[in-house]
Write a protein that holds these residues in place. Structure first.
Motif, mmCIF file in Angstrom:
data_model
loop_
_atom_site.group_PDB
_atom_site.id
_atom_site.type_symbol
_atom_site.label_atom_id
_atom_site.label_comp_id
_atom_site.label_asym_id
_atom_site.label_seq_id
_atom_site.Cartn_x
_atom_site.Cartn_y
_atom_site.Cartn_z
ATOM 1 N N ASN A 129 0.808 -1.225 0.000
ATOM 2 C CA ASN A 129 0.000 0.000 0.000
ATOM 3 C C ASN A 129 0.840 1.273 0.000
ATOM 4 O OD1 ASN A 129 -2.563 -1.133 -0.141
ATOM 5 N ND2 ASN A 129 -2.638 -1.479 2.077
ATOM 6 N N PHE A 130 2.133 1.142 0.253
ATOM 7 C CA PHE A 130 3.017 2.306 0.232
ATOM 8 C C PHE A 130 3.517 2.547 -1.193
ATOM 9 C CE2 PHE A 130 3.079 0.907 4.607
ATOM 10 C CZ PHE A 130 3.094 2.094 5.327
ATOM 11 N N MET A 138 -6.888 4.630 -6.390
ATOM 12 C CA MET A 138 -8.041 4.683 -5.491
ATOM 13 C C MET A 138 -8.243 6.092 -4.953
ATOM 14 S SD MET A 138 -7.345 1.088 -3.490
ATOM 15 C CE MET A 138 -8.659 1.301 -2.296
ATOM 16 N N TYR A 139 -7.151 6.756 -4.587
ATOM 17 C CA TYR A 139 -7.256 8.141 -4.109
ATOM 18 C C TYR A 139 -7.878 9.036 -5.177
ATOM 19 C CZ TYR A 139 -3.881 7.058 -0.302
ATOM 20 O OH TYR A 139 -3.243 6.549 0.802
ATOM 21 N N GLN A 176 -6.309 13.449 3.986
ATOM 22 C CA GLN A 176 -4.921 13.873 3.828
ATOM 23 C C GLN A 176 -3.978 13.065 4.717
ATOM 24 O OE1 GLN A 176 -3.972 16.352 1.495
ATOM 25 N NE2 GLN A 176 -2.024 15.337 1.872
ATOM 26 N N GLU A 177 -4.425 12.713 5.899
ATOM 27 C CA GLU A 177 -3.585 11.922 6.801
ATOM 28 C C GLU A 177 -3.215 10.595 6.164
ATOM 29 O OE1 GLU A 177 -3.621 10.176 11.394
ATOM 30 O OE2 GLU A 177 -5.491 10.867 10.468
ATOM 31 N N ASN A 178 -4.190 9.941 5.522
ATOM 32 C CA ASN A 178 -3.933 8.662 4.886
ATOM 33 C C ASN A 178 -3.017 8.822 3.667
ATOM 34 O OD1 ASN A 178 -4.877 6.375 2.777
ATOM 35 N ND2 ASN A 178 -5.159 5.641 4.885
ATOM 36 N N ILE A 179 -3.243 9.860 2.895
ATOM 37 C CA ILE A 179 -2.389 10.135 1.739
ATOM 38 C C ILE A 179 -0.959 10.389 2.194
ATOM 39 C CG2 ILE A 179 -1.921 11.810 -0.106
ATOM 40 C CD1 ILE A 179 -4.969 12.096 -0.400
ATOM 41 N N ASN A 180 -0.790 11.182 3.235
ATOM 42 C CA ASN A 180 0.559 11.454 3.753
ATOM 43 C C ASN A 180 1.252 10.169 4.199
ATOM 44 O OD1 ASN A 180 0.256 14.214 3.356
ATOM 45 N ND2 ASN A 180 -0.250 14.655 5.494
ATOM 46 N N LYS A 181 0.500 9.320 4.873
ATOM 47 C CA LYS A 181 1.078 8.084 5.414
ATOM 48 C C LYS A 181 1.650 7.199 4.314
ATOM 49 C CE LYS A 181 -0.158 3.838 7.905
ATOM 50 N NZ LYS A 181 -1.235 3.128 8.662
ATOM 51 N N THR A 199 2.135 7.950 0.957
ATOM 52 C CA THR A 199 2.937 8.562 -0.115
ATOM 53 C C THR A 199 4.213 9.203 0.407
ATOM 54 O OG1 THR A 199 1.832 10.720 0.008
ATOM 55 C CG2 THR A 199 0.850 9.054 -1.448
ATOM 56 N N GLY A 200 4.386 9.248 1.732
ATOM 57 C CA GLY A 200 5.573 9.871 2.297
ATOM 58 C C GLY A 200 5.535 11.387 2.276
ATOM 59 N N SER A 201 4.343 11.960 2.064
ATOM 60 C CA SER A 201 4.204 13.423 2.067
ATOM 61 C C SER A 201 3.848 13.897 3.474
ATOM 62 C CB SER A 201 3.144 13.867 1.059
ATOM 63 O OG SER A 201 1.886 13.275 1.344
ATOM 64 N N ASN A 202 3.835 15.204 3.644
ATOM 65 C CA ASN A 202 3.525 15.758 4.961
ATOM 66 C C ASN A 202 2.713 17.050 4.801
ATOM 67 O OD1 ASN A 202 3.574 15.872 7.774
ATOM 68 N ND2 ASN A 202 5.396 17.193 7.784
ATOM 69 N N GLN A 203 1.759 17.012 3.875
ATOM 70 C CA GLN A 203 0.996 18.220 3.548
ATOM 71 C C GLN A 203 -0.154 18.425 4.526
ATOM 72 O OE1 GLN A 203 -0.454 18.241 -0.498
ATOM 73 N NE2 GLN A 203 -0.740 20.463 -0.525
ATOM 74 N N GLN A 204 -0.482 19.682 4.753
ATOM 75 C CA GLN A 204 -1.604 20.035 5.638
ATOM 76 C C GLN A 204 -2.454 21.114 4.977
ATOM 77 O OE1 GLN A 204 0.517 21.231 9.189
ATOM 78 N NE2 GLN A 204 0.432 19.165 10.055
ATOM 79 N N ASN A 205 -3.631 21.327 5.566
ATOM 80 C CA ASN A 205 -4.532 22.414 5.169
ATOM 81 C C ASN A 205 -5.051 22.286 3.736
ATOM 82 O OD1 ASN A 205 -4.145 23.697 7.718
ATOM 83 N ND2 ASN A 205 -2.197 24.522 6.955
ATOM 84 N N THR A 206 -5.219 21.042 3.264
ATOM 85 C CA THR A 206 -5.866 20.822 1.971
ATOM 86 C C THR A 206 -7.358 20.558 2.212
ATOM 87 O OG1 THR A 206 -5.647 18.405 1.965
ATOM 88 C CG2 THR A 206 -3.748 19.697 1.196
ATOM 89 N N PHE A 207 -8.118 20.422 1.127
ATOM 90 C CA PHE A 207 -9.550 20.145 1.302
ATOM 91 C C PHE A 207 -9.800 18.744 1.857
ATOM 92 C CE2 PHE A 207 -8.763 19.071 -3.216
ATOM 93 C CZ PHE A 207 -9.274 17.779 -3.291
ATOM 94 N N LEU A 208 -8.776 17.896 1.879
ATOM 95 C CA LEU A 208 -8.918 16.567 2.465
ATOM 96 C C LEU A 208 -8.323 16.479 3.873
ATOM 97 C CD1 LEU A 208 -8.144 14.122 -0.507
ATOM 98 C CD2 LEU A 208 -10.359 14.679 0.488
ATOM 99 N N ASP A 209 -7.863 17.583 4.407
ATOM 100 C CA ASP A 209 -7.253 17.577 5.743
ATOM 101 C C ASP A 209 -8.360 17.625 6.796
ATOM 102 O OD1 ASP A 209 -5.332 17.454 7.654
ATOM 103 O OD2 ASP A 209 -4.565 19.482 7.368
ATOM 104 N N LYS A 210 -9.142 16.548 6.842
ATOM 105 C CA LYS A 210 -10.309 16.440 7.721
ATOM 106 C C LYS A 210 -10.460 14.987 8.157
ATOM 107 C CE LYS A 210 -12.790 19.667 4.604
ATOM 108 N NZ LYS A 210 -12.725 20.876 5.423
#
Length: 371
Positions: A30-31, A140-141, A193-198, A200-211
């Motif tokens: 999944n990574f 899937m994302y 966004q938390e799942n995407i970060n986990k 994909t190795g990203s660390n983005q915040q404050n997107t429309f999915l950051d909920k």
């Protein structure tokens, strides 16, 4: 992360098959940088078979529990193939129930242009255009953003993804989009966004999915996903001459779903890679995909490439003693039911398990009994 390079030399492809690691695959698949096999383009194009990859995994001498996840993921593809075989063109309709909460039937511009402002999503859409590949979790994302957040009907976006994928398979692609969108599953699939970060190795915040997942499922369509476009997908096929055919011999037909170099390799036959304009008008693919198909065909000794219809070849035998019934040979495939003549069996991973099962896990339970 750089995208994988998909070699087209058959020996290198077999080397990739030998290098599969079912144990690491189960732990990390999944990574985005997980131990996935990168065999899907070769399976989709019929260069290697699911049966062949299954056997390679079993021959590694691992315990059954160590190979199960890998074999299970292979079986998903065969499960979708069985649905296609059973339902035919109905795979272009909602398979279980109408997709819930649809607002429109177009493509979302921000996704098409890789401008959702979610860095991991946008970068992988851009890489898709370059490489013809997208990790399954990213698919899937993207489908969740388009269908469940942007509330688009799955059909046009699925055609966009299929157009660009080297491993494009209509059954897997259509059914997977429907699974995410809730047309082939009991519920929709959501990401945040938390799942995407986990993964994909990203660390983005404050997107429309950051909920939270609940908030994502209940929010209004974000402004960035409101603008829609009409897709214009076109296949550019090479110009070819009509092939030279010895009418005293049968003709074997290859296509973009069957490029197996070992298939009837010792038969004394004409060998034609047939690229039908009618097929690609209905199911368009990118120049990257066509070039990949052409490059893979070079593994087949004596192959001739012909852009034309099957009828152009069958008329070649008119007036000859041989009949169409025994001069045209192909492999059975749902996309090419219109081919006349002899049809060799598809190489199923689980040939004993036929029909369209109502769920994958019912199908897999049956398959496991044959392992």
């Amino acid at each position: 992360m750089s995208e994988p390079k998909f070699e087209t030399d058959y020996k290198l492809i077999l080397q990739k098959v030998a290098e599969i690691n079912p144990v690491e695959y189960a732990k990390t698949r999944n990574f985005i940088n997980g131990a996935v096999s990168y065999l899907s383009p070769y399976i989709s194009r019929g260069v290697i078979s699911l049966k062949q990859v299954k056997q390679e995994a079993l021959d590694k001498g691992l315990e059954p529990y160590q190979t199960e996840k890998f074999l299970q993921e292979l079986a998903w593809r065969e499960y979708y193939q069985r649905i296609w075989q059973e339902k035919g063109d109905a795979i272009w309709d909602d398979l279980r129930q109408p997709q819930p909460d649809v607002h429109h039937n177009k493509m979302i511009k921000a996704v098409f242009e890789a401008e959702t402002n979610i860095t991991a999503i946008d970068s992988h859409i851009s890489k898709l255009y370059e490489s013809g590949y997208m990790h399954n979790h990213l698919r899937m994302y993207v489908a969740a953003i388009v269908c469940n957040v942007g509330k688009a009907y799955w059909l046009e976006p699925s055609k966009w993804l299929y157009y660009n994928l080297l491993d494009g398979d209509m059954a897997s692609n259509n059914a997977s989009w429907q699974w995410v969108a809730g047309a082939f599953a009991d519920k929709k699939y959501y990401c945040n966004q938390e799942n995407i970060n986990k993964y994909t190795g990203s660390n983005q915040q404050n997107t429309f999915l950051d909920k939270s997942y609940e908030d994502v499922a209940n929010m209004e369509i974000p402004d960035v996903l409101l603008e829609k476009i009409n897709l214009k997908l076109e296949t550019i096929l090479p110009e070819t001459e009509k092939p030279s055919i010895d009418t005293s011999k049968p003709t074997i037909i290859y296509n973009s779903y069957n490029l197996d170099p070992l298939w009837r390799k010792d038969d004394d036959v004409n060998r034609i890679l047939l690229l039908e304009p009618s097929h690609f008008a209905k199911y368009p693919v990118s120049e990257n995909v066509i070039q990949f198909v052409l490059d893979l065909s070079e593994n087949i000794s004596g192959i001739q490439v012909f852009v034309g219809e099957i009828s152009d070849l069958t008329t070649t035998y008119n007036g000859c003693e041989l009949t169409i019934d025994n001069t045209i040979i192909s492999k059975d495939h749902p996309a090419f039911k219109h081919y006349p003549g002899i049809k060799d069996d598809y190489e199923w991973m689980f040939p004993e398990v036929t029909g369209a099962y109502s769920s994958f896990f019912k199908y897999w339970k049956r398959c496991k009994s044959y392992l």
